[in-house]
Design a protein around this motif. Sequence first.
Motif, PDB file in Angstrom:
ATOM      1  N   THR A   1      18.407 -16.495  79.795  1.00  0.00           N
ATOM      2  CA  THR A   1      18.257 -17.788  80.450  1.00  0.00           C
ATOM      3  C   THR A   1      16.971 -17.836  81.272  1.00  0.00           C
ATOM      4  O   THR A   1      16.142 -16.922  81.217  1.00  0.00           O
ATOM      5  CB  THR A   1      19.502 -18.096  81.299  1.00  0.00           C
ATOM      6  N   THR A   2      16.805 -18.917  82.037  1.00  0.00           N
ATOM      7  CA  THR A   2      15.644 -19.143  82.891  1.00  0.00           C
ATOM      8  C   THR A   2      16.123 -19.358  84.325  1.00  0.00           C
ATOM      9  O   THR A   2      17.314 -19.601  84.556  1.00  0.00           O
ATOM     10  CB  THR A   2      14.870 -20.383  82.424  1.00  0.00           C
TER      11      THR A   2
ATOM     12  N   THR B   1      21.356 -17.683  74.074  1.00  0.00           N
ATOM     13  CA  THR B   1      20.401 -18.235  75.039  1.00  0.00           C
ATOM     14  C   THR B   1      21.046 -19.419  75.760  1.00  0.00           C
ATOM     15  O   THR B   1      21.956 -20.069  75.255  1.00  0.00           O
ATOM     16  CB  THR B   1      19.123 -18.710  74.340  1.00  0.00           C
TER      17      THR B   1
ATOM     18  N   SER C   1      18.090 -22.746  84.689  1.00  0.00           N
ATOM     19  CA  SER C   1      19.419 -22.772  84.081  1.00  0.00           C
ATOM     20  C   SER C   1      20.399 -21.888  84.850  1.00  0.00           C
ATOM     21  O   SER C   1      21.581 -22.214  84.973  1.00  0.00           O
ATOM     22  CB  SER C   1      19.340 -22.328  82.616  1.00  0.00           C
TER      23      SER C   1
ATOM     24  N   ALA D   1      12.661 -16.379  76.070  1.00  0.00           N
ATOM     25  CA  ALA D   1      14.102 -16.133  75.936  1.00  0.00           C
ATOM     26  C   ALA D   1      14.531 -16.256  74.482  1.00  0.00           C
ATOM     27  O   ALA D   1      15.317 -15.447  73.970  1.00  0.00           O
ATOM     28  CB  ALA D   1      14.888 -17.117  76.809  1.00  0.00           C
TER      29      ALA D   1
ATOM     30  N   LYS E   1      11.065 -20.410  78.407  1.00  0.00           N
ATOM     31  CA  LYS E   1      12.130 -20.676  77.440  1.00  0.00           C
ATOM     32  C   LYS E   1      11.803 -20.033  76.099  1.00  0.00           C
ATOM     33  O   LYS E   1      12.673 -19.474  75.428  1.00  0.00           O
ATOM     34  CB  LYS E   1      12.319 -22.183  77.278  1.00  0.00           C
TER      35      LYS E   1
ATOM     36  N   THR F   1      19.102 -22.412  77.956  1.00  0.00           N
ATOM     37  CA  THR F   1      17.920 -22.998  78.583  1.00  0.00           C
ATOM     38  C   THR F   1      18.083 -24.508  78.604  1.00  0.00           C
ATOM     39  O   THR F   1      19.113 -25.049  78.192  1.00  0.00           O
ATOM     40  CB  THR F   1      16.644 -22.642  77.798  1.00  0.00           C
TER      41      THR F   1
END
Length: 821
Positions: free
Chosen positions: A134-135, A111, A138, A89, A86, A113
């Motif tokens: 993002t991750t 972003t 997410s 990002a 995170k 997250t």
Amino acid sequence: MSATETSVNPQQDLFPAVFDGWFARRGWQPHPHQTAMVAAARNGAHTLLIAPTGGGKTLSGFLASMIDLAQHPVQGLHTVYISPLKALAVDIHRNLEQPIAEMGLSIRCETRTGDTPQGKRVRQKLDPPNILLTTPESLALMISYEEAWDLFAGLKCVIVDEVHALAGTKRGDQLSLCMARLSKIAPAARRVGLSATVAHEDALQSWLAPGGDAARISIIRGGGGARAQVSVLDGLELPWSGHYALHAAERVYREIRNAGVTIVFVNTRGQAETLFQAIWRLNEDNLPIALHHGSLAVEQRRKVEAAMADGRLRGVVATSSLDLGIDWAAVDLVIQMGAPKGVSRLLQRIGRAGHRLDTPSRAILAPGNRFEVLECMAAIEGVDRMRLDGDPPPPGGLDVLAQHILGLACSAPFTADGLYAEIVSAGAYADLDRQDFDDVLRYVEDGGYALRAYDRYKRLFRKGSGEYEVAGPRVARRHRMNIGTIVQEPMVKLKLRRGPVLGEMEEYFINALEPGDTFMFAGRLLRFDGYKETTAMVVETSGDAPKIPAYMGGRMPFTTYLSDRVREMLSDPAEWRAFPEQVAEWLRLQQWRSVLPSPDGLLVESFPRRGKEYLVAYCFAGRNAHQTLGMLLTRRMERMGYGPLGFVASDYVIAVWSLRPVTDIAGLFDEDMMGDDLEAWMDESSLMRRTFRNAAIIAGLIERRMPGQEKTGRQVTFSADLIYNVLREHQPDHILLRATQRDAAAGMTDVARLADMLHKAQGKISHRRLDRVSPLAVPILLEIGKESVYGSGVDDLLAETADALVEEAMGGDIHGELPLS
């Protein structure tokens, strides 16, 4: 393999005037690999960029999208960027906003997250930005929404940063499946992978590629940066044992004081806390020095990251939480405390310093003990030769697949055949067997044969047309609350029977114990009696050494490449000239007292000591494999009548002590122990139960979070144990039990590496019967009975014990007998 050359015809009109002007104002020229990435994007190619840290790698991934958006403005989502962190990002967002603003581009970049406020998430579904950072978690959540098909319909590009850190992990499995769904929604979307350290290029291409076809990914290579300046901290008395390298704290502080900004990397959170305190006590200049690791509150981590970015810190002690690409150009020096455990990991950490191609990264390694000196020197040699290491990504996990299937059902109905075709188009699942897929689908539908009678496990509804859909909005809501593959390492309370709670220990350690095993905790020798729900019940006992050691050092086993190289260095006296003199003398003493391990065999020493018999094996297979080997050896020694009392293991060596000397060395180390012995141990230990719990959480069998409440770790474990018992009795081939067995073998037990070591050793075991401990065995014997001691007392304790052991190993003053020249 298809590789794109980085040289590009300069006449190609790749950059619009606004971009050329921006580069010119900065006094920059696009790197050849940046130009090549833009050219590849113009041709619609999927790419993997392998470029050194500081070479504008991240900007390379975004340039083509920024140019496309500048020339062809669109409403909605154009590019999705996936980061393993995170924090990364957030950092990339900050770095992207600057060129967008300086060029006056009408590009919205945001972003998304777990830290993003709910209101912003809702707005992003209705009015998405052009570039979304993002991750994996997410992204999986967004894909589970009914709006996913509209949200991603116009997607043109998917960028995966630090791709080597994701591939082969459960988060990587999740991302691979998500990319397959994105390709189904937007078939023309390009895939871009970014990495500075790629050990297995073909495997990474396959993981990244649509359909798992490596030939569809073009590799673009960045030019080499300035040669890294890496050295081993010298001039200090090296401990025989220990992992924290606290003996070097004063020197490390002086290095921080003399440098501009320093990152001090450690391998564990406990080491980070201990070392930070040691350095802070030495901080007579009141330098701004901070601590950063994953257990800290997110607010504290963000404060440290912001202070680093603003140049307000002189040093930070960090774990792998800062391994990955946050861009701090001001870092002058990286210090690695203890052995790095891998060349690729060391390169990643070194790259945090001198974060520009024309600035050499400077790094110092501070080994924690004498064996680690060899490992550090092998790692530096690997960096110099760019011998990247690590394992290729394994096939995707079945528990992750189960979670993903339910997420897709929450988004839209599907057919089994259509979904299977989509799943095997994911690189991590390209070889998924249809029977395994059908079993996972059946599990998601109703829990499987043993659980189908319970309504709570009915999560899919099969329509008359054969399509599957989610069983209702309540199921979808609960699924979305539990998306993710990160299962936090739980702690286990230790309670004396008929007594108080003594404290907590990492569950991974308790997992390996069987009733009757003894270990040290809080200054007491304890016997493990078993679990009562989620509490480990123990009894205080007597004795001079525990059967099972408690490790608070590095838990990352060193890589096969470093293992092989350390063995080669040990066996060749010509290489010892490069070692610190105290290490070279240690090896010469070993050569005189016994023999040194060979590169391809197994050296086993045995000797009596204080009424017990000791067996030391120099396996160099890594801590995880040695822990499993210790369990198997003691079981076999019990059957063979040797009366085993305990064992201790490091990354390099394993020592077992017993009542009677081992006479059948070849029989003891026969590779058939990887059959029934391994299976029996895994069934009897609590390892399988804990591994099952993690798989059950990821697969959605056990929900940690429910509307209005969150289960405690105790409740989760209790539920998992009940279900585990039911499945073992009524459906032993259940898909989650199969997933558990595979995870257990690949995780803590490291079965494949152990099996390979035993296989290679057959017929090449060299046994030396000695009258006393050998110099090379001193470090492992110092681990026996060691409890968790924090602060400067660690080195004092070790030094006191080491003096007695070394005197015993050397047998007094032997320098007159031993040629040291």
